[in-house]
Scaffold this active site. Structure first.
Site, mmCIF file in Angstrom:
data_model
loop_
_atom_site.group_PDB
_atom_site.id
_atom_site.type_symbol
_atom_site.label_atom_id
_atom_site.label_comp_id
_atom_site.label_asym_id
_atom_site.label_seq_id
_atom_site.Cartn_x
_atom_site.Cartn_y
_atom_site.Cartn_z
ATOM 1 C CE LYS A 32 -8.979 8.747 2.862
ATOM 2 N NZ LYS A 32 -7.616 9.452 2.189
ATOM 3 C CB THR A 33 -9.966 13.656 -1.173
ATOM 4 O OG1 THR A 33 -9.355 12.086 -0.997
ATOM 5 C CG2 THR A 33 -8.567 14.239 -2.318
ATOM 6 C CG ASP A 220 -5.445 11.620 3.552
ATOM 7 O OD1 ASP A 220 -6.066 11.058 4.222
ATOM 8 O OD2 ASP A 220 -4.752 10.895 2.257
ATOM 9 C CD GLU A 221 -5.441 6.996 3.761
ATOM 10 O OE1 GLU A 221 -5.831 6.460 4.864
ATOM 11 O OE2 GLU A 221 -5.703 6.559 2.425
ATOM 12 C CD GLN A 251 -10.690 2.600 4.702
ATOM 13 O OE1 GLN A 251 -10.263 1.926 4.110
ATOM 14 N NE2 GLN A 251 -11.623 3.322 4.664
ATOM 15 N NE ARG A 610 -11.454 -0.811 -0.924
ATOM 16 C CZ ARG A 610 -11.287 1.061 -0.050
ATOM 17 N NH1 ARG A 610 -10.289 1.490 -0.954
ATOM 18 N NH2 ARG A 610 -12.026 0.921 0.830
#
Length: 736
Positions: A32-33, A220-221, A251, A610
């Site tokens: 995503k970044t 973002d987020e 998330q 993770r």
């Protein structure tokens, strides 16, 4: 190299979307970044917008810096003037530029959380408000919650059951606090966003200016935005600007901070979003790990939906370990970590995750004994936590009243009206008479002397009352009688501190067992053993050593310990998710909260994703937690994983069987702390650990018994039905 060459088809589709509202569902590890930064670079390079026409919002300063670094590597431009930052950072920038319109001095200062609390305490004291009836931390939480909902004191609507004098006073104090801040030219963190929102809402020319400037707004987020942040974004977007929202509803794990996962669905509906792109190709984890994550999260009903996949192959299966006790779980973990290190893996590439901070103590102790360097990420080691240091200071004063450092730490904690001036006078008196602070208390008179005398009396009474008690009971008495438990129960984040204090009792039990002290032996110094330290003195030395030794130096290779919340955004070669028992993970509170269980499942989804190559899940039949022995059953989250991706390291527990201590662990595993024999506790013919059946809730395991006679109660873990507390006289339980 072309900016778009390294993108997969879904990433390319997202980056090159037209200038319309867009929602990018970016799964864990899906890049995503890269999508966000490439989108910005592509918009600038293709001439659709100048660098000054972009507003990009991140949730951390670290993420903002990384974004700017990547953009500058892609394009030969100066990124310093770009509006890329956190909500608070961008609002601060806008308020500085328009301080007069915002009715703020040019040099307004920002209060952090501690400064804000001090300001609230000053407000209460200056207006002769009883801070016991209206605790400062409760008022701080009330004010911040109202501001994050976009409400001033005048707009706070109290529900019918809260329209009483007490809550009306909170609203009045909120208004007084606002007046005080305005007079002093200061703003708290929540005020930054609210003041900026109000400025844009009420000032149409200014709002129009920024709407015309920021034609492209990237967030973002997005799943972590709260109500006010979403309102702020809508104001800036107006009717013409495009919001490019990137997030993952699976998330969303910060509801306790005000995050509203519903903002994503609201955004899709309110902006009539036609462009929804799902980033599902994962570049982090192997297939079995992703299959576990996908299967788990499908049990959540309220989600937008996506399915992670990878080209990296299935990889290793998810290892599952069932331990007889938390000590055995920690010992097994140490052995596995040693094996991973032996295979050549860095300690920093191995993470141990837990749901509650209090769980770290047993794991830390096992690592300490094994000599494995570790670091607690985003937090403190158990014996370094403030509440634990406070409790240890009380214990040190019982053992040695001349300990001035311990005296100064807790003489006014919890607060008992002993100020800095009083302590200065006491220190002067102690120096003049060459005495300890404790011994010099009698030289002060008046209110100061009275307050100090009450503290000394408390320590003396604790010393007298615990003189012949075992170590466990001394620690339990001190954390209770000192007022630490009662004090932390009033704090917003106090429950975690209370759990840590209760865990200190377990630490004392484990230490006594490990050192060979009888659990019922007095912890004071016996005359015939004068050469040996008392159990209390030995425990205090142990706490100091464990806090100070085995500390990994900054930058050194160390095992990573952290809560699941702290792990979000990180990734590791190998991940251990520990304590997977009903009532612990998922947390028992989640069963009674609306949407609580779905948030816990999202938290487990974050934990699973993770791991890159190897994932371990573990749970224990018996655990010392919150000051008591708990008998648990495995988390429903393990049952929600497909059998085909699991590799059980221990034989399966027969369905319906009650827990049996000490079975199902590898023969080579040795507990770091010998598991104490369970204390058999019965009420009305029932016992802890017994399997029972209820007509409505089905089969469950008794994990706690309280009361007696007609008031006897049982707390029962009914698996998928959650943990219930039932009155035994009317529950009509059947024994399985």
């Amino acid at each position: 190299m072309n900016l778009l060459d390294s993108l997969n088809p879904q990433q390319l589709a997202a980056v090159t979307l037209p200038n319309q509202p867009a929602l990018i569902l970016a799964g864990a590890g899906s890049g995503k970044t890269r999508v966000l930064t490439t989108r910005i670079a592509w918009l600038i390079q293709s001439g659709q917008v100048s660098p000054q026409g972009i507003l990009a919002v991140t949730f951390t300063n670290k993420a903002a810096k990384e974004m700017l670094t990547r953009i500058s590597a892609m394009l030969p431009i100066n990124v310093r003037g770009m509006w890329v930052g956190t909500f608070h950072g961008l609002c601060n920038r806008l308020l500085r530029a328009h301080h007069r319109d915002a009715n703020l001095p040019q040099t307004f200062q920002i209060l952090d959380s501690a400064d804000q609390l001090s300001a609230i305490k000053r407000l209460l004291k200056g207006n002769q408000i009883d801070d016991e009836k209206y605790p400062p931390r409760n008022l701080q939480l009330f004010i911040n919650s109202a501001k994050e909902a976009g409400l001033r004191a005048s707009a706070v609507e109290l529900s019918s059951e809260m329209r009483d004098d007490y809550n009306r006073k909170f609203v009045e104090l909120y208004s007084m606090y606002d007046t005080q801040c305005q007079r002093e030219g200061v703003v708290d963190f929540a005020e930054l966003l609210l003041r900026c929102y109000e400025l844009l809402l009420k000032n149409e020319p200014l709002r129009t200016h920024y709407q015309e400037r920021f034609r492209h707004i990237l967030v973002d987020e997005f799943q972590d935005t709260n109500v006010l942040q979403y309102k702020w974004l809508k104001l800036l977007a107006g009717v013409h600007n495009a919001i490019f929202a990137v997030g993952d509803d699976d998330q969303s794990i910060y509801r306790f901070r005000g995050a509203n996962v519903g903002n994503m669905a609201d955004f899709e509906r309110e902006f009539r979003v036609r462009n929804v792109v799902k980033l599902e190709q994962n570049y982090r984890s192997h297939g079995h790990i992703l299959d576990a994550a996908n299967a788990l999260i499908r049990h959540n009903a309220q989600r937008l939906g996506k399915n992670l996949w990878t080209e990296a192959g299935e990889g290793e299966k998810v290892r599952v370990f069932e331990a007889g006790s938390d000590g055995l779980e920690a010992a097994w973990l140490v052995d596995e970590v040693r094996g991973l290190i032996g295979e050549g893996h860095l300690r920093s590439e191995i993470a141990v995750l837990y749901r509650s901070n209090a769980q770290s103590r047993v794991i830390e102790h096992a690592l300490f004994n094994a000599g494995i360097p570790y670091r607690v990420y985003g937090g403190l080691r158990f014996f370094e936590r403030a509440e634990i240091k406070h409790a240890l200071a009380y214990l040190r004063l019982i053992e040695n009243p001349a300990d001035d450092t311990a005296f100064l730490r807790v003489v006014n904690f919890p607060p008992r009206g002993i100020g800095a001036r009083t302590l200065e006078q006491l220190q002067d008196a102690a120096r003049a008479s060459n005495q300890s602070l404790y011994a010099a208390v009698g030289s002060l008179t008046g209110k100061a002397g009275s307050n100090l005398g009450a503290f000394v009396k408390l320590i003396d009474s604790l010393r007298f009352e615990t003189a012949n008690l075992p170590l466990k009971e001394i620690v339990a008495a001190v954390i209770d009688r000192s007022g630490l438990i009662a004090h932390f129960k009033t704090e917003k984040e106090g429950q975690e501190r209370v759990e840590n204090l209760q865990e200190l009792v377990n630490a004392a039990v484990g230490f006594a067992a490990e050192e060979g002290y009888a659990q019922d032996a007095p912890a004071t110094q016996g005359e015939t053993e004068a050469a040996l330290p008392s159990p209390l003195a030995a425990f205090l030395s142990h706490a100091s050593l464990e806090a100070g030794e085995n500390q990994a130096a900054e930058g050194a290779d160390a095992l990573q310990l952290m809560t699941v919340h702290a792990a979000k955004g990180l990734e590791f070669h190998a991940v251990f998710i520990t304590g997977l028992e009903e009532g612990l993970f998922p947390h028992e509170n989640s069963v009674t909260e609306i949407g609580g269980l779905e948030e816990e499942r999202r938290l487990m989804y974050v934990a699973i994703t993770r791991a890159r190559r190897r994932l371990y899940l573990s749970f224990a039949q018996q655990r010392m937690l919150h000051g008591q022995t708990r008998y648990g059953i495995k988390s429903r989250f393990i049952d929600e994983l497909p059998e085909g991706v699991l590799k059980w390291l221990t034989p399966r527990l027969r369905e319906g069987a009650g827990p049996r201590l000490g079975q199902w662990h590898d023969a080579g595993v040795r507990p770091a702390v010998a598991a104490a024999a369970p204390q058999v506790q019965t009420r009305n013919g029932y016992r802890i650990g017994q399997t029972v059946r209820h007509d409505r809730f089905g089969e469950g395991v008794i994990i706690k018994l309280e009361g007696s006679g007609s008031d006897a109660r049982a707390k029962i873990n009914f698996g998928s039905q959650g943990i219930k507390e039932l009155l035994l006289s009317i529950a009509k339980l059947q024994t399985a």
